[in-house]
Write an enzyme that holds these catalytic residues in place. Sequence first.
Site, short mmCIF file in Angstrom:
data_model
loop_
_atom_site.label_atom_id
_atom_site.label_comp_id
_atom_site.label_asym_id
_atom_site.label_seq_id
_atom_site.Cartn_x
_atom_site.Cartn_y
_atom_site.Cartn_z
N GLU A 45 46.02 46.17 -75.88
CA GLU A 45 45.85 46.40 -77.47
C GLU A 45 45.07 45.79 -77.93
O GLU A 45 43.92 44.72 -77.38
CB GLU A 45 46.98 45.25 -77.40
CG GLU A 45 47.31 44.24 -78.51
CD GLU A 45 48.89 42.78 -78.74
OE1 GLU A 45 49.13 42.85 -79.38
OE2 GLU A 45 49.47 42.38 -77.13
N LYS B 124 52.40 47.15 -85.39
CA LYS B 124 53.39 46.59 -84.52
C LYS B 124 54.57 45.40 -84.92
O LYS B 124 53.93 45.10 -86.22
CB LYS B 124 52.57 45.24 -83.97
CG LYS B 124 53.13 44.18 -82.71
CD LYS B 124 52.51 43.04 -82.06
CE LYS B 124 53.13 42.88 -80.69
NZ LYS B 124 51.62 41.25 -80.37
N CYS C 269 52.82 46.06 -77.22
CA CYS C 269 52.63 44.79 -76.17
C CYS C 269 54.55 43.28 -76.31
O CYS C 269 55.31 44.41 -76.06
CB CYS C 269 51.42 42.86 -76.70
SG CYS C 269 51.42 41.37 -75.94
#
Length: 273
Positions: free
Chosen positions: A40, A109, A141
């Site tokens: 990430e 995200k 994540c």
Amino acid sequence: MKVELVQLAGRDGDTAYNLQRTLEAIRRCAVGTDLVVFPETQLMGFPTQDTIRRVAEPLDGPSVQAIRQAADERNVAVVVGLAEAADDGRFYNTTVLVTSEGVALKYRKTHLWASDCGVFSPGDRYATTVFKGWRVGLLICFDIEFPESARALGQLGADLIIVTNGNMDPYGPTHRTAIMARAMENQAFAVMVNRVGEGDGGLVFAGGSAVVDPFGQLLCEAGRGECRLAVELDPAQLLQARRDYSYLAQRRLQLPGQPTEQTDGRRELIIPS
């Protein structure tokens, strides 16, 4: 498909350093590798409200263009995270699938971790594309702690779920459990690549990059140091996992929103506002 997972330490706010290490890792990939995956926000590290305007770049900016050139030189595709400066004036925690032709898929995200809030805006859709005959989707994540995120990719037909990760202590075990569950629930392969080392604010990143098969079983798992893992994914396992039953076909509840098919092979599911 031959995939390499590159688990690296990074420097928050130091794009030049992170980019150089990323390019070096791409150039060292093995002959025959199809896909190289990084953590990430690999290119910029984790920005803050004070640094985001300085470090964020558009997807046609110099860092992604350098990745594209390296991918072209090695005849591979690259999945890498960055801080994106978008045309709408917002900043996103974004992961891209880059081929020799450019950005084949982007994902912003959708579930922001505490330190993302106030820095990034959340994304508004899930998407997949076809790469070398595999339908591939991206997550980032914290997303994998929400079953609906991976289910959205499953609903879009994903064979391979790729997770760029920046998971820190003490949450390593959480993501180990989650990635196995997300693969099993969607009868898809899952590849998760995490950061290691220390970050700003005293964070210690947990490593543990992993590949999981469509039955939810670990195929390989990294420790807490920098490393490179190589694995070959067998499409026959997808057929075997989906032969006798289908979680997608037999589910009683479906996520809202209608998947849309793009002319370039992408499928998208927009999150209802």
